[in-house]
Design an enzyme around this catalytic site. Structure first.
Site, PDB file in Angstrom:
ATOM      1  N   PRO A 276       0.784  -1.240   0.000  1.00  0.00           N
ATOM      2  CA  PRO A 276       0.000   0.000   0.000  1.00  0.00           C
ATOM      3  C   PRO A 276       0.816   1.291   0.000  1.00  0.00           C
ATOM      4  O   PRO A 276       0.821   2.060   0.960  1.00  0.00           O
ATOM      5  CB  PRO A 276      -0.840  -0.130   1.274  1.00  0.00           C
ATOM      6  CG  PRO A 276       0.024  -0.920   2.200  1.00  0.00           C
ATOM      7  CD  PRO A 276       0.763  -1.898   1.321  1.00  0.00           C
ATOM      8  N   CYS A 277       1.487   1.555  -1.126  1.00  0.00           N
ATOM      9  CA  CYS A 277       2.238   2.802  -1.246  1.00  0.00           C
ATOM     10  C   CYS A 277       1.321   4.021  -1.231  1.00  0.00           C
ATOM     11  O   CYS A 277       1.764   5.136  -0.935  1.00  0.00           O
ATOM     12  CB  CYS A 277       3.092   2.794  -2.506  1.00  0.00           C
ATOM     13  SG  CYS A 277       2.198   2.434  -4.031  1.00  0.00           S
TER      14      CYS A 277
END
Length: 310
Positions: free
Chosen positions: A266-267
């Site tokens: 989850p950048c």
């Protein structure tokens, strides 16, 4: 590669739909609405005006957002305000203190993908993918067309594309591992797409395995991203500090931008220290959409007086 889905298939059912053509159709409306809001933020357009821009009646726009994220348009807009971003960062420093493990209990993990991961050897990366076979396919998702790439060991790549941008997304991913063998196989990637985008399949008993292909430093950054639970966020500087190198914020930012497994790693949950979105490889509108969509799954609906339009 695929045409824009027909919005006439939308129904009145309020249950969020996260997979298939309807989810993608809903996203096209959400994306258009977000772009409109971003350009006219100070004027805070009302529901009627936003619906008119989308070519829908207000009740239809309300239905689209409810079907897409389980939120009203107003609740969704509240979820993408700067104030809400700052709230996500409230525990930014401590959120990385807990070691990530499959099945981790607690409110932050009630709605999460449950991921296990392994890394390719440094030699695999230095060889630029030589000897690696990647099967790929495009699938509708809540955030546009999703390009999945898998090996026999798990998911190795996930990218997004708006209509007409599929070839560019494929080229972007292929240049990361230019010596790999690429085989288009929609059937092989279909089950993985469902596992990723259908929250009903987010079960700790059946974790999603991902394969990280990058430099040693990039892999350390991506592994750190996996510690950020849905409904939380952290900063580039906090990630650098957690890696024992507080001055490496710029290098962390570069590694975050090169994350090959978007959404799953989850950048999009990495923000600037003041809550600004900074950047996102697949577009800031999509980053806003993902954060808003996650708000519909991470906890109770936002209050009527907590943000946009109040």
């Amino acid at each position: 590669m695929t045409s824009q889905p027909n919005l006439s298939t939308l129904t009145a059912n309020a249950k969020p739909v996260s997979v298939g053509a309807e989810a993608e159709a809903n996203y096209h409306v959400v994306r258009q609405t977000l772009e409109r809001i971003t350009k006219t933020w100070r004027s805070q357009p009302d529901l009627e005006e936003l619906a008119r821009e989308a070519g829908l009646q207000p009740i239809q726009l309300q239905r689209v957002f409810s079907r897409w994220a389980g939120l009203t348009p107003k609740q969704f807009l509240q979820a993408i305000t700067l104030d809400h971003a700052k709230a996500l960062l409230r525990d930014a420093a401590s959120v990385l203190d807990t070691s990530y493990e499959v099945g981790l209990s607690g409110a932050g993990r009630l709605h999460d993908l449950f991921v296990t991961h392994e890394a390719m050897t440094p030699g695999d990366y230095r060889n630029r993918g030589a000897g690696v076979t990647l099967k790929y396919g495009f699938h509708p998702s809540p955030f546009g067309q999703a390009l999945l790439m898998i090996t026999d060991r798990g998911l190795a790549g996930l990218a997004f594309a708006d209509p007409g941008e599929e070839d560019a997304a494929l080229a972007d991913m292929c240049q990361r591992w230019p010596k790999a063998v690429y085989v288009q196989d929609q059937a092989a990637t279909s089950a993985t797409a469902g596992r990723i985008f259908d929250p009903a399949q987010w079960q700790p008993e059946t974790p999603l395995n991902i394969v990280l292909i990058g430099t040693d430093f990039e892999i350390r950054v991506w592994q750190t991203l996996l510690k950020i639970p849905m409904g939380k966020a952290t900063t580039y500087s906090d990630i650098a500090s957690s890696l024992g190198n507080p001055k490496a914020s710029r290098a962390v930012g570069t590694a975050v931008g090169r994350n090959p497994v978007s959404f799953v790693v989850p950048c999009h949950r990495v923000l600037g220290r003041t809550g600004d979105l900074c950047g996102y490889h697949w577009g800031l509108t999509r980053k806003r959409a993902i954060l808003g969509w996650e708000s519909g799954f991470a906890g109770p609906a936002l209050g009527e007086n907590s943000g946009f339009g109040s």
